[in-house]
Design a protein around this motif. Structure first.
Motif, PDB file in Angstrom:
ATOM      1  N   TRP A 278       0.845  -1.329   0.019  1.00  0.00           N
ATOM      2  CA  TRP A 278       0.067   0.217   0.056  1.00  0.00           C
ATOM      3  C   TRP A 278       0.911   1.167  -0.048  1.00  0.00           C
ATOM      4  CZ3 TRP A 278      -5.388  -0.498   0.236  1.00  0.00           C
ATOM      5  CH2 TRP A 278      -5.600  -1.776   0.338  1.00  0.00           C
ATOM      6  N   PHE A 279       0.590   2.398  -0.915  1.00  0.00           N
ATOM      7  CA  PHE A 279       1.430   3.252  -0.932  1.00  0.00           C
ATOM      8  C   PHE A 279       0.284   4.338  -0.681  1.00  0.00           C
ATOM      9  CE2 PHE A 279       3.020   7.208  -2.607  1.00  0.00           C
ATOM     10  CZ  PHE A 279       4.440   7.163  -2.313  1.00  0.00           C
TER      11      PHE A 279
ATOM     12  N   LYS B  47       1.429  -6.800  -6.084  1.00  0.00           N
ATOM     13  CA  LYS B  47       0.218  -5.627  -6.179  1.00  0.00           C
ATOM     14  C   LYS B  47       0.375  -4.601  -5.474  1.00  0.00           C
ATOM     15  CE  LYS B  47      -3.940  -4.220  -7.266  1.00  0.00           C
ATOM     16  NZ  LYS B  47      -4.215  -3.639  -8.722  1.00  0.00           N
ATOM     17  N   LEU B  48       0.103  -3.372  -5.933  1.00  0.00           N
ATOM     18  CA  LEU B  48       0.341  -2.170  -5.289  1.00  0.00           C
ATOM     19  C   LEU B  48      -0.855  -1.268  -5.485  1.00  0.00           C
ATOM     20  CD1 LEU B  48       2.575  -0.223  -3.842  1.00  0.00           C
ATOM     21  CD2 LEU B  48       2.959   0.678  -6.256  1.00  0.00           C
ATOM     22  N   HIS B  49      -1.488  -0.995  -4.107  1.00  0.00           N
ATOM     23  CA  HIS B  49      -2.374   0.098  -4.017  1.00  0.00           C
ATOM     24  C   HIS B  49      -2.067   1.449  -3.690  1.00  0.00           C
ATOM     25  CE1 HIS B  49      -5.018  -3.812  -3.485  1.00  0.00           C
ATOM     26  NE2 HIS B  49      -3.961  -4.235  -2.633  1.00  0.00           N
TER      27      HIS B  49
ATOM     28  N   ILE C  91      -6.118   6.617  -5.703  1.00  0.00           N
ATOM     29  CA  ILE C  91      -6.057   7.921  -6.286  1.00  0.00           C
ATOM     30  C   ILE C  91      -5.676   7.981  -7.824  1.00  0.00           C
ATOM     31  CG2 ILE C  91      -5.334   8.911  -4.217  1.00  0.00           C
ATOM     32  CD1 ILE C  91      -2.370   8.558  -4.813  1.00  0.00           C
ATOM     33  N   SER C  92      -6.008   6.595  -8.165  1.00  0.00           N
ATOM     34  CA  SER C  92      -5.648   6.432  -9.842  1.00  0.00           C
ATOM     35  C   SER C  92      -6.553   5.145 -10.308  1.00  0.00           C
ATOM     36  CB  SER C  92      -4.300   5.790  -9.930  1.00  0.00           C
ATOM     37  OG  SER C  92      -3.777   5.427 -11.310  1.00  0.00           O
TER      38      SER C  92
ATOM     39  N   TYR D 105      -1.558  -0.726 -10.446  1.00  0.00           N
ATOM     40  CA  TYR D 105      -0.045  -0.712 -10.308  1.00  0.00           C
ATOM     41  C   TYR D 105       0.587  -1.820  -9.628  1.00  0.00           C
ATOM     42  CZ  TYR D 105       0.290   4.412 -11.381  1.00  0.00           C
ATOM     43  OH  TYR D 105       0.073   5.667 -11.988  1.00  0.00           O
ATOM     44  N   TYR D 106       2.037  -1.975  -9.879  1.00  0.00           N
ATOM     45  CA  TYR D 106       2.711  -3.098  -9.228  1.00  0.00           C
ATOM     46  C   TYR D 106       3.990  -2.380  -8.810  1.00  0.00           C
ATOM     47  CZ  TYR D 106      -0.682  -6.044 -11.335  1.00  0.00           C
ATOM     48  OH  TYR D 106      -1.711  -6.584 -12.060  1.00  0.00           O
TER      49      TYR D 106
END
Length: 204
Positions: free
Chosen positions: A58-59, A99-101, A110-111, A115-116
């Motif tokens: 999670w970013f 996986k990147l949130h 916010i997109s 994303y990864y």
């Protein structure tokens, strides 16, 4: 040998060059911008070797929106599914991804892109032509201080996308002209292609 390019970030709408946020292994409702012990691990500290990545990341960002296709952050790359699919299409296989949130502090995306988080390993050794390059070294230990003109050794074995195992170039992806052309067809956002000889002097 065909032309080689370095891929650099470019500022566009929803494509900041510096990301304002923090990378977590899970989302924390309380104090989402606070660093946690669980954020650390070998996957963030190891260099140039294969390691196990978290199942998801999670970013949590202070930025309002993201639309870029590639950014270097947290010792790895943030890439979209479009960029990932292009890597796979070219048979690039020396990387791991998860996986990147991309969310704000309220856990809202916010997109609209997927994303990864990507970590490369098996970075290339001994590919810099030290005689033809213009390189400045530190007097104390002889390590590289600045590469003013990067010249790569002529080789037909270079991958279409690769990284060089050198501290000065650690966050820079290099690619072939064919990869560049395919990326441009996709109209990927927030990136630009620079001749490889300028890789350590180009400033976005």
């Amino acid at each position: 040998m065909e032309n080689i390019y370095a891929i650099f970030k470019k500022k566009e709408k929803s494509c900041p060059t510096l990301l304002e946020g923090i990378l977590h292994t899970e989302f924390f409702e309380k104090d989402p911008f606070e660093a946690r012990k669980s954020d650390a691990g070998e996957w963030r500290t190891t260099k140039n070797i294969k390691t196990e990545l978290p199942k998801e990341l999670w970013f949590v960002s202070k930025d309002r929106s993201y639309a870029f296709d590639l950014r270097w952050d947290s010792q790895g790359f943030f890439i979209t599914s479009e960029f990932l699919n292009l890597l796979l299409k070219f048979g690039i296989n020396n990387f791991q991804y998860t996986k990147l949130h991309m969310v704000n502090k309220h856990k809202e995306s916010i997109s609209t892109k997927e994303y990864y988080y990507v970590r490369f390993y098996d970075r290339l050794e001994d590919v810099i032509d030290m005689e033809k390059s213009n390189i400045e070294f530190y007097r104390q230990d002889g390590s590289i201080k600045k590469i003013w003109d990067l010249q790569l050794k002529k080789s037909n074995t270079l991958s279409d996308v690769f990284l060089i195992n050198n501290t000065s170039l650690s966050s820079i992806l290099f690619c072939s002209e064919e990869f560049k052309k395919e990326a441009e067809k996709l109209k990927l956002k927030g990136i630009t292609f620079v001749p490889s000889n300028e890789a350590d002097v180009y400033k976005p």
